[in-house]
Write an enzyme that holds these catalytic residues in place. Structure first.
Site, PDB file in Angstrom:
ATOM      1  N   THR A  16      25.462  10.732  28.241  1.00 27.22           N
ATOM      2  CA  THR A  16      25.189  11.823  27.306  1.00 27.22           C
ATOM      3  C   THR A  16      23.799  11.698  26.689  1.00 27.22           C
ATOM      4  OG1 THR A  16      27.519  12.100  26.824  1.00 27.22           O
ATOM      5  CG2 THR A  16      26.007  12.847  25.135  1.00 27.22           C
ATOM      6  N   THR A  95      28.523   6.532  27.103  1.00 27.47           N
ATOM      7  CA  THR A  95      29.369   5.752  26.188  1.00 27.47           C
ATOM      8  C   THR A  95      30.734   5.420  26.789  1.00 27.47           C
ATOM      9  OG1 THR A  95      30.272   7.755  25.156  1.00 27.47           O
ATOM     10  CG2 THR A  95      28.337   6.768  24.112  1.00 27.47           C
TER      11      THR A  95
HETATM   12  C1  SIN Z   1      29.199   9.268  29.844  1.00 25.08           C
HETATM   13  O1  SIN Z   1      29.842   8.289  29.509  1.00 25.08           O
HETATM   14  O2  SIN Z   1      28.350   9.238  30.757  1.00 25.08           O
HETATM   15  C2  SIN Z   1      29.442  10.580  29.181  1.00 25.08           C
HETATM   16  C3  SIN Z   1      29.881  10.464  27.783  1.00 25.08           C
HETATM   17  C4  SIN Z   1      28.872   9.824  26.870  1.00 25.08           C
HETATM   18  O3  SIN Z   1      27.849   9.266  27.244  1.00 25.08           O
HETATM   19  O4  SIN Z   1      29.145   9.889  25.637  1.00 25.08           O
END
Ligand code: SIN
Length: 314
Positions: A16, A95
């Site tokens: 993200t 995340t």
């Molecule tokens: C991911 O994990 O690539 C998408 C979600 C995020 O980074 O919060």
């Protein structure tokens, strides 16, 4: 003039933090990993003129993280950490599986310099993204004198890579280290340490020698009301190498699953347990109970069992 070891090597893997949405106010419908490492750093004016070496290793939504990317990331980080002019490295990541990549690196990468992972809950196109501040904190942490080990800079705090867990699906304050707490607070760019930097805890598994596709197959099965052992029997029949049972409470396992675990063990499959609780892990041992990896989450225990199985192959 930059001192000799002031270069920070920054690798982007997606997430993200590098995500963009068609509409600026869309905080959930975005493409993770759309931006490159150069675009990420360009969005942080305070990084202009810094000695940064950027490269884009992957553009993954981290729910699709895989063992081959981990192996490549580890190798690339190893070669950059070995260069005297590199003070530390930063990895931007999604995340969702950050706790897994952080655990993998913590257990397999010698990190006498800081290896700082960072991420964001809001995409880069949001009116108020959290990524730029997290990235700035991560770069500063990568240059922090005395810092070492696999660290995570997120939300104004520094977490130990071997203790991280994601607690929330969309709020900004999404991470915790369970009972261990944060390692440090970021106070106006200054790191106030609450505990020592993490000591190396390297696994002896020969991770650098695993041919692509040869990682042990370890699956996670959850214990819950009304559980049956059929999923375990099916996985054993399908040739699984190891199983983590995400148990209830302090790692307790439904009788039907316990019986299936005994059949799996008899068939030569390694079985461990963890806790599906958000904190606490599993403590203590009981006669005849399955082994466990303490505070590791089920996802971290899966990696640990993979490493144990790799070590047993040698
Ligand atoms: C991911 O994990 O690539 C998408 C979600 C995020 O980074 O919060």
């Amino acid at each position: 003039m930059q001192s000799e070891s002031r270069v920070v090597a920054l690798v982007a893997t997606g997430g993200t933090i590098a995500g963009t949405a068609a509409r600026g106010d869309d905080l959930v419908g975005y493409d993770a990993g759309a931006l490159s490492a150069e675009q990420l750093t360009a969005a942080v004016p305070a990084l202009a003129g810094e000695a940064l070496e950027t490269w884009t290793l992957a553009r993954l939504d981290s729910c699709d993280m895989d063992h081959a990317t981990w192996a490549l990331l580890r190798r690339e980080l190893q070669s950059r950490l070995a260069r005297p002019e590199v003070a530390g490295v930063v990895v931007t990541h999604g995340t969702d599986t950050l706790e897994e990549t952080a655990w993998f690196l913590h257990r397999t990468l010698a990190a006498p310099k800081p290896v700082v992972l960072t991420a964001a809950m809001r995409p880069a196109s949001a009116p108020s993204p959290d990524g730029p501040q997290n990235l700035l904190d991560a770069v500063r942490l990568a240059r922090e004198p005395g810092a070492r080990g696999v660290l995570v800079a997120f939300g104004g705090k520094v977490w130990a890579g071997g203790e991280l867990r994601k607690l929330h699906g969309w709020q900004l304050d999404a991470f915790s280290a369970g009972d261990a707490g944060a390692l440090a607070l970021v106070e106006d760019g200054v790191f106030r340490r609450l505990r020592d930097w993490p000591a190396p805890e390297l696994h002896r598994a020969p991770v650098g020698e695993v041919p692509p596709g040869a990682w042990p197959r370890v699956e996670i099965v959850t214990s819950h009301a009304g559980a049956s052992g059929r999923i375990v029997d099916g996985l054993v029949a399908d040739g699984v190498d190891g199983l983590v049972i995400a148990g209830t409470g302090n790692g307790t396992v439904h009788t039907a699953l316990r019986e299936a675990a005994a059949r799996a063990l008899a068939a030569g499959v390694a079985v461990v347990r963890a806790s599906r609780c958000l904190a606490g892990g599993v403590v203590g041992t009981t006669d005849g109970a399955l082994p466990h990896y303490g505070a590791a989450t089920p996802a971290q225990a899966r990696i640990e069992l993979m490493l144990d199985l790799l070590a047993r192959r040698t």
